[in-house]
Design a protein around this motif. Structure first.
Motif, short mmCIF file in Angstrom:
data_model
loop_
_atom_site.label_atom_id
_atom_site.label_comp_id
_atom_site.label_asym_id
_atom_site.label_seq_id
_atom_site.Cartn_x
_atom_site.Cartn_y
_atom_site.Cartn_z
N LEU A 1 0.84 -1.20 0.00
CA LEU A 1 0.00 0.00 0.00
C LEU A 1 0.87 1.25 0.00
O LEU A 1 0.98 1.94 1.01
N PRO A 2 1.51 1.53 -1.13
CA PRO A 2 2.44 2.65 -1.11
C PRO A 2 1.76 4.01 -1.02
O PRO A 2 0.69 4.21 -1.59
N GLY A 3 2.39 4.91 -0.28
CA GLY A 3 1.96 6.30 -0.26
C GLY A 3 0.71 6.59 0.53
O GLY A 3 0.00 7.54 0.24
N LEU A 4 0.45 5.81 1.57
CA LEU A 4 -0.71 6.10 2.41
C LEU A 4 -0.24 6.52 3.79
O LEU A 4 0.88 6.23 4.19
N ASP B 1 7.35 1.24 5.19
CA ASP B 1 7.83 1.32 3.80
C ASP B 1 6.75 0.97 2.77
O ASP B 1 7.02 0.34 1.76
N GLY B 2 5.52 1.35 3.07
CA GLY B 2 4.44 1.09 2.12
C GLY B 2 3.90 -0.32 2.15
O GLY B 2 3.13 -0.71 1.30
N VAL B 3 4.34 -1.10 3.13
CA VAL B 3 3.85 -2.47 3.25
C VAL B 3 3.11 -2.64 4.58
O VAL B 3 3.65 -2.31 5.63
N LEU B 4 1.89 -3.11 4.48
CA LEU B 4 1.09 -3.34 5.68
C LEU B 4 1.24 -4.80 6.09
O LEU B 4 1.08 -5.70 5.28
N THR B 5 1.57 -5.03 7.36
CA THR B 5 1.71 -6.39 7.88
C THR B 5 0.68 -6.59 8.98
O THR B 5 0.65 -5.83 9.94
N MET C 1 7.34 2.63 -4.79
CA MET C 1 8.25 1.48 -4.69
C MET C 1 8.05 0.81 -3.33
O MET C 1 8.92 0.88 -2.47
N PRO C 2 6.90 0.17 -3.13
CA PRO C 2 6.64 -0.41 -1.82
C PRO C 2 7.63 -1.52 -1.46
O PRO C 2 8.01 -2.30 -2.32
N GLY C 3 8.01 -1.54 -0.20
CA GLY C 3 8.86 -2.61 0.31
C GLY C 3 10.30 -2.55 -0.14
O GLY C 3 11.02 -3.54 0.00
N ALA C 4 10.74 -1.41 -0.69
CA ALA C 4 12.11 -1.34 -1.17
C ALA C 4 13.10 -1.29 0.00
O ALA C 4 12.80 -0.75 1.06
#
Lengths: 156, 144
Positions: free
Chosen positions: A68-71, A133-137, B56-59
């Protein structure tokens, strides 16, 4: 939210899934008009975006990862209902920019929703979610009664 | 016509001729190998800056690389190795290890010393500052 017909989504591990989808779409080509397409979520006329999701299973937990980038944290909404995880949110346009100041915009903006059916019942009160970093866990602990149990056998 | 011109294409210059067969092989045989992806970009102008925002998610921050050579800007990065611990088995996967790469052709007078890049929430923001000579200048009118 529009209802989207069920589409088998094997993810990237099945390279032929795309071909199958294509074949299905070719078969239906003359049944529809472009304005009302039954596969409204494809990119032909632009459409809904949903985050890519990974699902992992361990004896104690279910782990979900979503791109989920940019939230911002407060723009993501997580709900557990009927043994489904509902991932909702809205990606807002950059408030710093006026519309006419864009050179090019390929990124998706708008609301999205993704429902992930959970394979087992989870303890909804103990769910842990983090965003980096744009990643939801999301870690969902399984209910005690569904955890695998080893039963020892007494030999007499 | 725009004074500033930044060109980019969705397809990649390199590795494009790799062929479908090789790609399928890569996908089916070695699932953990990074797949090439051109990140989605939004470019906008604000005052004296031009911002390129790339998803660039997760970079992995260590691998992020912004390089300006002549008027060619290359932005690269790769995702962190997915490590969920050995207790976890994958049931369903859509996310994959990714090698991000995108090229831009910048035909604009920018101040090369003042380019900054910031990575947050999976978005890499590269800020270019217009060169002083290219900024609008108010000219006083003299009257005799």
């Amino acid at each position: 939210m529009a209802l989207i017909p069920y589409r088998r989504d094997a993810g990237w591990m099945d390279p032929f899934a795309e071909l199958e989808t294509l074949q299905k779409q070719m078969n239906q080509l003359f049944d529809v008009s472009l304005a009302r397409s039954p596969w409204g979520d494809t990119t032909l006329l632009g459409g809904q975006w949903a985050p890519a999701v990974d699902l992992y299973d361990s004896p104690d937990n279910i782990l979900i990862k979503a791109d989920l980038p940019g939230l911002r944290k407060d723009e993501i909404e997580l709900t557990i209902h009927d043994n489904q995880l509902i991932l909702k949110g809205e990606k807002k346009k950059d408030t710093r920019v006026k519309e006419d100041h864009y050179f090019k915009s390929e990124r998706f903006y708008g609301s999205f929703c993704r429902t992930v059916p959970l394979p087992v019942e989870v303890n909804a009160d103990k769910v842990d979610a983090s965003y980096q970093d744009g990643v939801l866990t999301v870690t969902l602990p399984k209910k005690e009664e569904v955890k695998p149990k080893q039963i020892s056998i007494d030999v007499k | 016509m725009r004074f500033f011109e930044i060109k980019t294409s969705r397809c990649r210059d390199r590795k494009n001729n790799e062929g479908v067969r090789a790609m399928l092989q890569k996908w089916t045989q070695n699932k953990e190998e990074n797949v090439d992806v051109a990140p989605m970009v939004t470019m906008f102008e604000k005052d004296d800056t031009i911002v390129l925002a790339l998803e660039m998610p997760g970079a992995d921050k260590e691998t992020l690389d912004v390089n300006l050579d002549g008027n060619q800007m290359v932005i690269r990065g790769r995702t962190k190795k997915e490590d969920v611990g050995k207790d976890y088995k994958a049931i369903h996967r859509e996310r994959r290890p990714v090698q991000y790469e995108r090229r831009f052709e910048i035909n604009a007078p920018v101040d090369r010393e003042k380019i900054t890049a910031r990575y947050q929430q999976g978005v890499l923001e590269v800020t270019l500052i217009k060169a002083a000579a290219a900024q609008p200048k108010k000219i006083a009118i003299q009257s005799s």
